[in-house]
Design a protein around this motif. Structure first.
Motif, mmCIF file in Angstrom:
data_model
loop_
_atom_site.group_PDB
_atom_site.id
_atom_site.type_symbol
_atom_site.label_atom_id
_atom_site.label_comp_id
_atom_site.label_asym_id
_atom_site.label_seq_id
_atom_site.Cartn_x
_atom_site.Cartn_y
_atom_site.Cartn_z
ATOM 1 N N LEU A 34 43.227 -38.208 49.704
ATOM 2 C CA LEU A 34 43.654 -36.821 49.866
ATOM 3 C C LEU A 34 43.357 -36.027 48.598
ATOM 4 O O LEU A 34 42.799 -34.926 48.647
ATOM 5 N N LYS A 35 43.681 -36.603 47.467
ATOM 6 C CA LYS A 35 43.435 -35.947 46.181
ATOM 7 C C LYS A 35 41.940 -35.736 45.952
ATOM 8 O O LYS A 35 41.506 -34.662 45.523
ATOM 9 N N ALA A 36 41.131 -36.756 46.248
ATOM 10 C CA ALA A 36 39.680 -36.654 46.053
ATOM 11 C C ALA A 36 39.083 -35.552 46.927
ATOM 12 O O ALA A 36 38.256 -34.759 46.466
ATOM 13 N N GLY A 65 51.467 -41.225 47.039
ATOM 14 C CA GLY A 65 51.826 -42.251 48.007
ATOM 15 C C GLY A 65 53.314 -42.521 48.079
ATOM 16 O O GLY A 65 53.747 -43.454 48.745
ATOM 17 N N ARG A 66 54.120 -41.715 47.400
ATOM 18 C CA ARG A 66 55.567 -41.913 47.443
ATOM 19 C C ARG A 66 56.170 -41.429 48.756
ATOM 20 O O ARG A 66 57.208 -41.920 49.175
ATOM 21 N N VAL A 67 55.513 -40.458 49.396
ATOM 22 C CA VAL A 67 55.965 -39.944 50.693
ATOM 23 C C VAL A 67 54.789 -40.010 51.652
ATOM 24 O O VAL A 67 53.674 -39.614 51.310
ATOM 25 N N GLN A 68 55.040 -40.527 52.843
ATOM 26 C CA GLN A 68 53.978 -40.646 53.834
ATOM 27 C C GLN A 68 53.856 -39.365 54.654
ATOM 28 O O GLN A 68 54.843 -38.689 54.909
ATOM 29 N N LEU A 69 52.640 -39.069 55.042
ATOM 30 C CA LEU A 69 52.353 -37.887 55.860
ATOM 31 C C LEU A 69 52.755 -38.129 57.310
ATOM 32 O O LEU A 69 52.604 -39.231 57.825
ATOM 33 N N ILE A 74 48.670 -34.875 58.842
ATOM 34 C CA ILE A 74 47.393 -35.598 58.810
ATOM 35 C C ILE A 74 46.317 -34.775 59.508
ATOM 36 O O ILE A 74 45.232 -34.567 58.965
ATOM 37 N N VAL A 75 46.626 -34.295 60.697
ATOM 38 C CA VAL A 75 45.650 -33.502 61.462
ATOM 39 C C VAL A 75 45.297 -32.228 60.698
ATOM 40 O O VAL A 75 44.116 -31.895 60.535
ATOM 41 N N TYR A 76 46.305 -31.524 60.206
ATOM 42 C CA TYR A 76 46.055 -30.269 59.485
ATOM 43 C C TYR A 76 45.201 -30.521 58.242
ATOM 44 O O TYR A 76 44.206 -29.816 58.013
ATOM 45 N N LEU A 77 45.572 -31.505 57.441
ATOM 46 C CA LEU A 77 44.855 -31.750 56.186
ATOM 47 C C LEU A 77 43.426 -32.223 56.435
ATOM 48 O O LEU A 77 42.513 -31.841 55.694
ATOM 49 N N CYS A 78 43.220 -33.027 57.458
ATOM 50 C CA CYS A 78 41.858 -33.460 57.774
ATOM 51 C C CYS A 78 40.980 -32.265 58.139
ATOM 52 O O CYS A 78 39.849 -32.150 57.659
ATOM 53 N N LYS A 79 41.517 -31.373 58.957
ATOM 54 C CA LYS A 79 40.749 -30.180 59.317
ATOM 55 C C LYS A 79 40.535 -29.284 58.107
ATOM 56 O O LYS A 79 39.428 -28.803 57.867
ATOM 57 N N ARG A 80 41.585 -29.068 57.340
ATOM 58 C CA ARG A 80 41.522 -28.162 56.178
ATOM 59 C C ARG A 80 40.568 -28.670 55.107
ATOM 60 O O ARG A 80 39.845 -27.905 54.482
ATOM 61 N N ASN A 86 39.511 -41.279 59.432
ATOM 62 C CA ASN A 86 38.941 -42.493 58.832
ATOM 63 C C ASN A 86 38.676 -42.278 57.338
ATOM 64 O O ASN A 86 38.896 -43.196 56.537
ATOM 65 N N ASP A 87 38.194 -41.094 56.967
ATOM 66 C CA ASP A 87 38.000 -40.787 55.547
ATOM 67 C C ASP A 87 39.337 -40.829 54.820
ATOM 68 O O ASP A 87 39.443 -41.399 53.726
#
Length: 92
Positions: A34-36, A65-69, A74-80, A86-87
């Motif tokens: 996510l950070k990358a 990684g202290r809090v899980q999405l 997950i869907v929003y961040l992948c699109k954004r 998978n990435d």
């Protein structure tokens, strides 16, 4: 009877430890990916936090990684971030 219970109890403890470690390593891998992805687009944590209705320190917890999405994030961040789940999860 007592010995069988103790063995089952020990097995349960070991399996819970393995599950906890697996969840932790997955959350850390997701956070790093996510950070990358965020850095590749030049987006700040504060920007994404605002879009998610969160504060920056709360968003930071996802990347460490202290809090899980949850699924919606997950869907929003992948699109954004223009990545696939998978990435995000590091699955080839």
């Amino acid at each position: 009877m007592c010995q069988a219970y103790n063995r089952n109890f020990s097995y349960t403890i070991i399996m819970n430890d393995i599950k906890r470690e697996t969840n932790k390593s997955i959350a850390e891998r997701v956070g790093a990916n996510l950070k990358a992805a965020r850095n590749a687009l030049g987006i700040t944590q504060a920007q994404l936090a605002k879009e998610l209705g969160k504060y920056q320190p709360d968003y930071c917890e996802y990347e460490t990684g202290r809090v899980q999405l949850d699924y919606e994030k997950i869907v929003y961040l992948c699109k954004r971030l223009d990545i696939t789940p998978n990435d995000l999860f590091g699955v080839e």
